[in-house]
Design an enzyme around this catalytic site. Structure first.
Site, mmCIF file in Angstrom:
data_model
loop_
_atom_site.group_PDB
_atom_site.id
_atom_site.type_symbol
_atom_site.label_atom_id
_atom_site.label_comp_id
_atom_site.label_asym_id
_atom_site.label_seq_id
_atom_site.Cartn_x
_atom_site.Cartn_y
_atom_site.Cartn_z
ATOM 1 N N HIS B 7 -70.176 75.648 -65.123
ATOM 2 C CA HIS B 7 -69.294 76.441 -65.981
ATOM 3 C C HIS B 7 -68.540 77.486 -65.185
ATOM 4 O O HIS B 7 -68.863 77.773 -64.034
ATOM 5 C CB HIS B 7 -70.050 77.083 -67.150
ATOM 6 C CG HIS B 7 -71.098 78.095 -66.777
ATOM 7 N ND1 HIS B 7 -72.426 77.766 -66.589
ATOM 8 C CD2 HIS B 7 -71.019 79.427 -66.557
ATOM 9 C CE1 HIS B 7 -73.109 78.860 -66.286
ATOM 10 N NE2 HIS B 7 -72.284 79.895 -66.251
ATOM 11 N N GLU B 43 -72.336 85.106 -76.209
ATOM 12 C CA GLU B 43 -71.538 84.128 -75.472
ATOM 13 C C GLU B 43 -71.204 82.902 -76.294
ATOM 14 O O GLU B 43 -71.911 82.554 -77.252
ATOM 15 C CB GLU B 43 -72.279 83.695 -74.205
ATOM 16 C CG GLU B 43 -73.592 83.009 -74.481
ATOM 17 C CD GLU B 43 -74.289 82.571 -73.189
ATOM 18 O OE1 GLU B 43 -74.635 83.447 -72.376
ATOM 19 O OE2 GLU B 43 -74.499 81.364 -73.017
ATOM 20 N N GLN B 60 -67.635 79.457 -70.229
ATOM 21 C CA GLN B 60 -68.613 80.347 -70.868
ATOM 22 C C GLN B 60 -67.916 81.693 -71.113
ATOM 23 O O GLN B 60 -67.621 82.421 -70.161
ATOM 24 C CB GLN B 60 -69.817 80.541 -69.941
ATOM 25 C CG GLN B 60 -70.907 81.430 -70.507
ATOM 26 C CD GLN B 60 -71.988 81.717 -69.471
ATOM 27 O OE1 GLN B 60 -71.681 82.185 -68.375
ATOM 28 N NE2 GLN B 60 -73.226 81.423 -69.797
ATOM 29 N N HIS B 84 -67.780 84.926 -63.109
ATOM 30 C CA HIS B 84 -68.600 84.164 -62.161
ATOM 31 C C HIS B 84 -68.308 82.680 -62.292
ATOM 32 O O HIS B 84 -67.652 82.242 -63.234
ATOM 33 C CB HIS B 84 -70.094 84.435 -62.383
ATOM 34 C CG HIS B 84 -70.639 83.892 -63.669
ATOM 35 N ND1 HIS B 84 -70.618 84.590 -64.857
ATOM 36 C CD2 HIS B 84 -71.221 82.699 -63.962
ATOM 37 C CE1 HIS B 84 -71.173 83.848 -65.808
ATOM 38 N NE2 HIS B 84 -71.536 82.693 -65.299
ATOM 39 N N GLU B 134 -73.539 81.385 -59.669
ATOM 40 C CA GLU B 134 -74.755 81.093 -60.420
ATOM 41 C C GLU B 134 -75.196 79.668 -60.118
ATOM 42 O O GLU B 134 -74.357 78.786 -59.892
ATOM 43 C CB GLU B 134 -74.439 81.245 -61.925
ATOM 44 C CG GLU B 134 -75.599 80.962 -62.857
ATOM 45 C CD GLU B 134 -75.221 81.127 -64.333
ATOM 46 O OE1 GLU B 134 -74.168 81.756 -64.631
ATOM 47 O OE2 GLU B 134 -75.956 80.605 -65.192
#
Lengths: 145, 145
Positions: B7, B43, B60, B84, B134
């Protein structure tokens, strides 16, 4: 219709060093590299995965080739990091026109040439929640390669 | 081994408004939404495409739920935008350990719970060319849904 995350564009000061970081850290290899004089960037495409629409998702690592390029100006202001995101579509012209019709500013009158002979345009980040957003139609009709 | 772009995490001040932007502009629909109290975010996951490893790629969209969350602090400093990027792997523990062994700082001692019951960790952006990165292992063994 946007059918995939085509790539994430990451701006860096030193392309070779950044390519080596992604290779050494994650095992990602360079799939394609080129200089785009119009955009004022030297770039490497790292293919991460195939996508369900017959295309693929890449990281696009970007180093400016001249100080007046948009990426050079962005780096001077923001430092290294994610510069833009790109969605893949079979019809960049049609999608750009439809999106412009919804009041989002499209930055080019006509799509220009992007990575690997693709046709691209950009949407204004101020109209997209701070996200510089690119639309991409790959050179090959089937998706990517 | 990292096998997909899982994502792109986008921070916003108003989740409902941002969800509506992505729906109205691109036709992207909410696949899943949740509150992650530990991360301090509300989210929405918008599924963009399936990926060749049996998973999927999402946007996301993240709105902070409290002022001391990392996303709230990031928004105060940077404004809205890409927060991110996340890579999917079948083995977040093994990959995080291997990456830590290469000198990249891993932010959690043990993976924590991310979207849709996934297990996640983060790599320090200063060790990753300015990109908060991530690593994600989905809850379901086969990838996503």
């Amino acid at each position: 219709m946007l059918t995939r995350i085509d790539h994430i564009g990451i701006a860096c000061f030193d392309l070779d060093r950044t390519v080596e970081f992604y290779r050494a850290t994650y095992g990602f290899e360079v799939f394609h590299s080129e200089v785009n004089e119009e955009q004022g960037v030297r770039e490497a495409m790292l293919k991460i995965n195939d996508t369900g629409d017959g295309g693929a998702s890449y990281l696009q690592l970007l180093e400016p080739t001249r100080e007046d390029s948009t990426v050079a100006k962005w780096l001077a202001k923001n430092g290294e990091g994610v510069h833009h995101i790109a969605f893949g579509t079979a019809d960049v012209d049609g999608d750009a026109a439809a999106i412009a019709g919804k009041g989002v500013r499209v930055l080019y009158d006509q799509p220009r040439i992007g990575s690997m002979g693709s046709r691209i345009t950009f949407l204004h980040p101020k109209d997209c929640g701070g996200v510089l957003t690119e639309l991409v139609t790959s050179a090959e009709p089937s998706g990517e390669h």
